[in-house]
Design an enzyme around this catalytic site. Sequence first.
Site, short mmCIF file in Angstrom:
data_model
loop_
_atom_site.label_atom_id
_atom_site.label_comp_id
_atom_site.label_asym_id
_atom_site.label_seq_id
_atom_site.Cartn_x
_atom_site.Cartn_y
_atom_site.Cartn_z
N ARG A 181 0.83 -1.23 0.00
CA ARG A 181 0.00 0.00 0.00
C ARG A 181 0.86 1.27 0.00
O ARG A 181 0.48 2.31 0.56
CB ARG A 181 -0.97 0.03 1.19
CG ARG A 181 -1.89 -1.15 1.28
CD ARG A 181 -2.90 -1.24 0.15
NE ARG A 181 -3.64 -2.48 0.21
CZ ARG A 181 -3.39 -3.56 -0.56
NH1 ARG A 181 -2.44 -3.53 -1.49
NH2 ARG A 181 -4.09 -4.65 -0.44
N SER A 231 -10.30 0.12 4.70
CA SER A 231 -9.40 -0.13 5.83
C SER A 231 -8.72 1.15 6.27
O SER A 231 -8.20 1.90 5.44
CB SER A 231 -8.31 -1.12 5.43
OG SER A 231 -8.91 -2.34 5.08
N GLU A 306 -3.51 3.75 6.31
CA GLU A 306 -3.56 3.71 4.84
C GLU A 306 -4.29 4.98 4.36
O GLU A 306 -3.87 5.64 3.42
CB GLU A 306 -4.37 2.46 4.45
CG GLU A 306 -4.58 2.31 2.98
CD GLU A 306 -5.31 1.00 2.64
OE1 GLU A 306 -5.23 0.02 3.42
OE2 GLU A 306 -5.96 0.98 1.59
C1 LIG Z 1 -15.69 0.77 0.90
C2 LIG Z 1 -14.23 0.89 0.54
C3 LIG Z 1 -13.48 -0.27 0.34
C4 LIG Z 1 -12.12 -0.16 -0.01
N1 LIG Z 1 -11.42 -1.31 -0.20
C5 LIG Z 1 -10.12 -1.25 -0.57
C6 LIG Z 1 -9.36 -2.44 -0.82
O1 LIG Z 1 -9.85 -3.56 -0.72
N2 LIG Z 1 -8.06 -2.29 -1.16
C7 LIG Z 1 -7.47 -1.07 -1.32
O2 LIG Z 1 -6.28 -1.02 -1.66
N3 LIG Z 1 -8.16 0.07 -1.09
C8 LIG Z 1 -9.45 0.02 -0.73
N4 LIG Z 1 -10.16 1.17 -0.48
C9 LIG Z 1 -9.46 2.46 -0.57
C10 LIG Z 1 -9.58 3.14 -1.94
O3 LIG Z 1 -10.71 2.68 -2.62
C11 LIG Z 1 -8.36 2.96 -2.83
O4 LIG Z 1 -7.19 3.41 -2.21
C12 LIG Z 1 -8.59 3.71 -4.16
O5 LIG Z 1 -7.83 3.16 -5.16
C13 LIG Z 1 -8.36 5.21 -4.08
O6 LIG Z 1 -8.74 5.79 -5.32
P1 LIG Z 1 -9.43 7.23 -5.39
O7 LIG Z 1 -9.54 7.58 -6.82
O8 LIG Z 1 -10.70 7.26 -4.61
O9 LIG Z 1 -8.32 8.10 -4.67
P2 LIG Z 1 -8.55 9.35 -3.70
O10 LIG Z 1 -9.17 8.89 -2.42
O11 LIG Z 1 -9.22 10.43 -4.45
O12 LIG Z 1 -7.04 9.75 -3.41
C14 LIG Z 1 -6.21 8.92 -2.62
C15 LIG Z 1 -4.76 9.46 -2.69
O13 LIG Z 1 -4.28 9.27 -4.02
C16 LIG Z 1 -3.92 10.53 -4.61
N5 LIG Z 1 -4.33 10.47 -6.02
C17 LIG Z 1 -5.54 10.12 -6.53
N6 LIG Z 1 -5.50 10.16 -7.87
C18 LIG Z 1 -4.25 10.55 -8.21
C19 LIG Z 1 -3.58 10.78 -9.45
N7 LIG Z 1 -4.17 10.60 -10.65
N8 LIG Z 1 -2.29 11.20 -9.42
C20 LIG Z 1 -1.64 11.39 -8.24
N9 LIG Z 1 -2.23 11.20 -7.04
C21 LIG Z 1 -3.51 10.76 -7.03
C22 LIG Z 1 -4.66 11.60 -3.81
O14 LIG Z 1 -3.95 12.82 -3.84
C23 LIG Z 1 -4.68 10.97 -2.42
O15 LIG Z 1 -3.46 11.21 -1.75
C24 LIG Z 1 -11.52 1.10 -0.14
C25 LIG Z 1 -12.28 2.26 0.06
C26 LIG Z 1 -13.63 2.15 0.38
C27 LIG Z 1 -14.45 3.41 0.55
#
Ligand SMILES: Cc1cc2nc3c(=O)[nH]c(=O)nc-3n(C[C@H](O)[C@H](O)[C@H](O)COP(=O)(O)OP(=O)(O)OC[C@H]3O[C@@H](n4cnc5c(N)ncnc54)[C@H](O)[C@@H]3O)c2cc1C
Length: 343
Positions: A181, A231, A306
């Site tokens: 992660r 998480s 995380e």
């Molecule tokens: C119900 C639920 C279940 C989840 N289950 C999992 C799981 O099983 N495994 C897991 O790994 N995660 C899980 N997550 C966490 C999350 O879904 C992942 O980390 C996801 O990939 C984040 O993507 P996002 O577009 O929402 O990022 P955001 O939340 O919008 O951003 C997260 C971080 O990434 C950065 N970021 C986003 N896009 C970019 C980009 N294009 N360039 C540079 N930086 C960027 C942001 O600045 C921030 O620091 C879960 C979340 C929820 C709500």
Amino acid sequence: MRQHREALKRLSCALAAADLGHIECDVSLAECSWYEIGGLADIMVHPHSAQALQRTLAIIKDHGVPMFVMGDGSNVIFDDAGFRGVVVRLGQPISAMAIDGTRVKAEAGLWVPRFALELARRGLSGVEHIAGIPGTLGGLIVMNGGSQRKGIGTHVTSVTCLDNAGEIQHFNQQDCAFGYRRSALQKSDCVVLSAEFELDLAPPSQIRREMIDILATRRKKFPKHYPNCGSVFLSDPMMYDVIGPPGKAVEEVGLRGLSSGAAQISSIHGNFIVNRGGASARDVLWLIYKMRQTVGEKTGYWMDCEVRFVSQQGAVMPAHQAADVLFGAHLSHALPAELQALL
Ligand SMILES: Cc1cc2nc3c(=O)[nH]c(=O)nc-3n(C[C@H](O)[C@H](O)[C@H](O)COP(=O)(O)OP(=O)(O)OC[C@H]3O[C@@H](n4cnc5c(N)ncnc54)[C@H](O)[C@@H]3O)c2cc1C
């Protein structure tokens, strides 16, 4: 404050004149995050193409206004005071995908469950574990997200990023330094634009079956009735071998169900904090502090978050660091003054 307002006004005029995408002012970050927490962002831009994103970043840099890039907001806790700057939000307009044999190129705004489905349909195997993870591909790559203790980074061959002036930079897999992660992209000042993957061939029916099993397990294990961010804490391999995953550790120290305001440690899964309606970032951070302290004192393992906290000034950090600054500045392992000043 007046200077900041004037800089914002000049910036929104420049962005509007360049016609790079939809621009909004005073946007509720609670409405843009899965936790449904956060104050107002001064400006939010939704670039309508990769080229528009490039130009957007260059204009923001020229105006010297703080910037935060986000995907779907599924892994962030925004400050109750909001964000004094411009949020660049990536999504559907930057989500192209191209497949050439077992090589796949996809853009950062692609919705992860859609990416997983398309790979299954085309008989491309290796990242079945991402099925059901909400968020964009860019966020997943930055976080090296995945499930079953796997990370997307294993199958990434290269990542194309934009620096804060909009210039293109290429990272190979080694440069990305993917860990559990974690990735070097979390520390660099880069916006992920696209990534390339090398996958294996397998029958679509087999891939689909595996994804369905993963989705069924997720449905059983995770709370679904209240907003949450997945998480909260990372699973440390050493702690995992001795005690188990963070959820088990939190439950064993008796914190399951503990509340702070409208935030609560889920009664279904000890590594989830849910927003039962109107929780503040401060409520969530207090629970994070309490979970980390209690598990740390009782077991000797200090769990890291995380989920990321985004401060009013745009500092982005694992949420336990913000929680330590707010509630544990007296601790010997508390943060250096430079980081405290950012909050
Ligand atoms: C119900 C639920 C279940 C989840 N289950 C999992 C799981 O099983 N495994 C897991 O790994 N995660 C899980 N997550 C966490 C999350 O879904 C992942 O980390 C996801 O990939 C984040 O993507 P996002 O577009 O929402 O990022 P955001 O939340 O919008 O951003 C997260 C971080 O990434 C950065 N970021 C986003 N896009 C970019 C980009 N294009 N360039 C540079 N930086 C960027 C942001 O600045 C921030 O620091 C879960 C979340 C929820 C709500």
